[in-house]
Enzyme design. Structure first.
Site, PDB file in Angstrom:
ATOM      1  N   ASN A   1      -1.893   2.208 -11.865  1.00 44.02           N
ATOM      2  CA  ASN A   1      -2.862   2.591 -10.824  1.00 44.02           C
ATOM      3  C   ASN A   1      -2.727   4.071 -10.489  1.00 44.02           C
ATOM      4  O   ASN A   1      -1.634   4.647 -10.527  1.00 44.02           O
ATOM      5  CB  ASN A   1      -2.754   1.698  -9.584  1.00 44.02           C
ATOM      6  CG  ASN A   1      -1.385   1.683  -8.944  1.00 44.02           C
ATOM      7  OD1 ASN A   1      -0.370   1.873  -9.606  1.00 44.02           O
ATOM      8  ND2 ASN A   1      -1.340   1.450  -7.649  1.00 44.02           N
TER       9      ASN A   1
ATOM     10  N   CYS B   1      -7.563   1.249 -10.294  1.00 44.68           N
ATOM     11  CA  CYS B   1      -6.566   0.193 -10.513  1.00 44.68           C
ATOM     12  C   CYS B   1      -5.927   0.371 -11.886  1.00 44.68           C
ATOM     13  O   CYS B   1      -6.487   1.032 -12.776  1.00 44.68           O
ATOM     14  CB  CYS B   1      -7.228  -1.178 -10.434  1.00 44.68           C
ATOM     15  SG  CYS B   1      -7.583  -1.744  -8.756  1.00 44.68           S
TER      16      CYS B   1
ATOM     17  N   GLU C   1      -5.825  -1.642 -14.203  1.00 43.13           N
ATOM     18  CA  GLU C   1      -6.714  -2.194 -15.230  1.00 43.13           C
ATOM     19  C   GLU C   1      -7.714  -1.145 -15.717  1.00 43.13           C
ATOM     20  O   GLU C   1      -8.144  -1.168 -16.864  1.00 43.13           O
ATOM     21  CB  GLU C   1      -7.457  -3.407 -14.682  1.00 43.13           C
ATOM     22  CG  GLU C   1      -6.565  -4.612 -14.398  1.00 43.13           C
ATOM     23  CD  GLU C   1      -5.906  -4.583 -13.014  1.00 43.13           C
ATOM     24  OE1 GLU C   1      -5.847  -3.509 -12.390  1.00 43.13           O
ATOM     25  OE2 GLU C   1      -5.458  -5.638 -12.561  1.00 43.13           O
TER      26      GLU C   1
ATOM     27  N   GLU D   1      -4.019   6.650  -7.552  1.00 46.57           N
ATOM     28  CA  GLU D   1      -4.686   6.769  -6.254  1.00 46.57           C
ATOM     29  C   GLU D   1      -5.195   8.195  -6.040  1.00 46.57           C
ATOM     30  O   GLU D   1      -4.981   9.089  -6.861  1.00 46.57           O
ATOM     31  CB  GLU D   1      -3.710   6.317  -5.158  1.00 46.57           C
ATOM     32  CG  GLU D   1      -3.360   4.844  -5.340  1.00 46.57           C
ATOM     33  CD  GLU D   1      -2.505   4.266  -4.232  1.00 46.57           C
ATOM     34  OE1 GLU D   1      -1.937   5.031  -3.423  1.00 46.57           O
ATOM     35  OE2 GLU D   1      -2.412   3.024  -4.170  1.00 46.57           O
TER      36      GLU D   1
ATOM     37  N   CYS E   1     -11.416  -5.985 -10.982  1.00 47.94           N
ATOM     38  CA  CYS E   1     -10.775  -5.808 -12.290  1.00 47.94           C
ATOM     39  C   CYS E   1     -10.948  -7.031 -13.186  1.00 47.94           C
ATOM     40  O   CYS E   1     -10.941  -6.899 -14.405  1.00 47.94           O
ATOM     41  CB  CYS E   1      -9.322  -5.421 -12.106  1.00 47.94           C
ATOM     42  SG  CYS E   1      -9.207  -3.730 -11.492  1.00 47.94           S
TER      43      CYS E   1
ATOM     44  N   CYS F   1      -7.302  -7.774  -9.293  1.00 48.27           N
ATOM     45  CA  CYS F   1      -8.264  -7.934  -8.198  1.00 48.27           C
ATOM     46  C   CYS F   1      -9.612  -8.379  -8.764  1.00 48.27           C
ATOM     47  O   CYS F   1      -9.838  -8.353  -9.982  1.00 48.27           O
ATOM     48  CB  CYS F   1      -8.388  -6.624  -7.406  1.00 48.27           C
ATOM     49  SG  CYS F   1      -9.321  -5.336  -8.251  1.00 48.27           S
TER      50      CYS F   1
HETATM   51  N1  THU Z   1      -4.214  -2.415  -7.675  1.00 49.77           N
HETATM   52  C1  THU Z   1      -4.269  -2.401  -9.035  1.00 49.77           C
HETATM   53  O1  THU Z   1      -3.895  -1.410  -9.662  1.00 49.77           O
HETATM   54  N2  THU Z   1      -4.749  -3.499  -9.666  1.00 49.77           N
HETATM   55  C2  THU Z   1      -5.126  -4.649  -9.036  1.00 49.77           C
HETATM   56  O2  THU Z   1      -5.671  -5.531  -9.683  1.00 49.77           O
HETATM   57  C3  THU Z   1      -4.854  -4.800  -7.606  1.00 49.77           C
HETATM   58  C4  THU Z   1      -4.674  -3.525  -6.862  1.00 49.77           C
HETATM   59  C5  THU Z   1      -3.717  -1.216  -6.985  1.00 49.77           C
HETATM   60  C6  THU Z   1      -4.784  -0.407  -6.322  1.00 49.77           C
HETATM   61  C7  THU Z   1      -3.998   0.351  -5.270  1.00 49.77           C
HETATM   62  O3  THU Z   1      -3.505   1.551  -5.845  1.00 49.77           O
HETATM   63  C8  THU Z   1      -2.823  -0.562  -4.957  1.00 49.77           C
HETATM   64  O4  THU Z   1      -2.816  -1.570  -5.958  1.00 49.77           O
HETATM   65  C9  THU Z   1      -2.896  -1.229  -3.594  1.00 49.77           C
HETATM   66  O5  THU Z   1      -4.106  -1.888  -3.438  1.00 49.77           O
END
Ligand code: THU
Length: 130
Positions: free
Chosen positions: A45, A56, A58, A47, A92, A89
């Site tokens: 991920n 994310c 993914e 940010e 994703c 999520c």
């Molecule tokens: N996150 C992912 O990378 N993949 C997911 O499927 C769930 C959430 C990350 C996004 C964010 O940087 C952190 O988790 C908290 O939500």
């Protein structure tokens, strides 16, 4: 499914998670997948100060897939900073279904599942083609 080396895939997800850029949530995520032609692709991920722009793990996994030549995914896993399996999520799951082989298996918090089990009645490009 027996031909899938899940421990190796999880290790790739953990290695990806360790590259996470998540200074806002402090929630590192790594994802890894096996392609139909035997490659392992992965992502973390990423940010952003504009929180909503967060990518994310993914997302970067799919970028890795395309940049490495494309193809379909046959196995997928995702981990958090404790190396525990994490569910992709909802967004994703939609991202993954587009690039999943029909028989793709996901390692989930409730065991191994098909894409259709984690995203039933998915909206896909089939719908666009009428
Ligand atoms: N996150 C992912 O990378 N993949 C997911 O499927 C769930 C959430 C990350 C996004 C964010 O940087 C952190 O988790 C908290 O939500």
């Amino acid at each position: 499914m027996s031909e899938i080396n899940w421990p190796q895939l999880r290790e790739a997800a953990i290695a990806a998670m360790q590259k996470s850029y998540s200074p806002y949530s402090n929630f590192a995520v790594g994802a890894a997948a096996l392609t139909a032609d035997g490659r392992v692709v992965s992502g973390c991920n990423i940010e952003n100060a504009s929180y909503g722009l967060t990518l994310c793990a993914e997302c970067s996994l799919i970028s890795d897939l395309l940049m490495g030549g494309g193809g379909k995914l046959v196995a997928f896993t995702c981990v958090d900073a404790q190396s525990n399996v994490l569910m992709p999520c909802g967004r994703c799951r939609q991202l993954l279904v587009e690039h999943a082989a029909p028989n793709m298996i996901l390692e989930t918090v409730s065991g191994f599942k098909t894409m259709a089990e984690v995203l039933p009645d998915a909206f896909t490009r089939e719908e666009l083609n009428g």
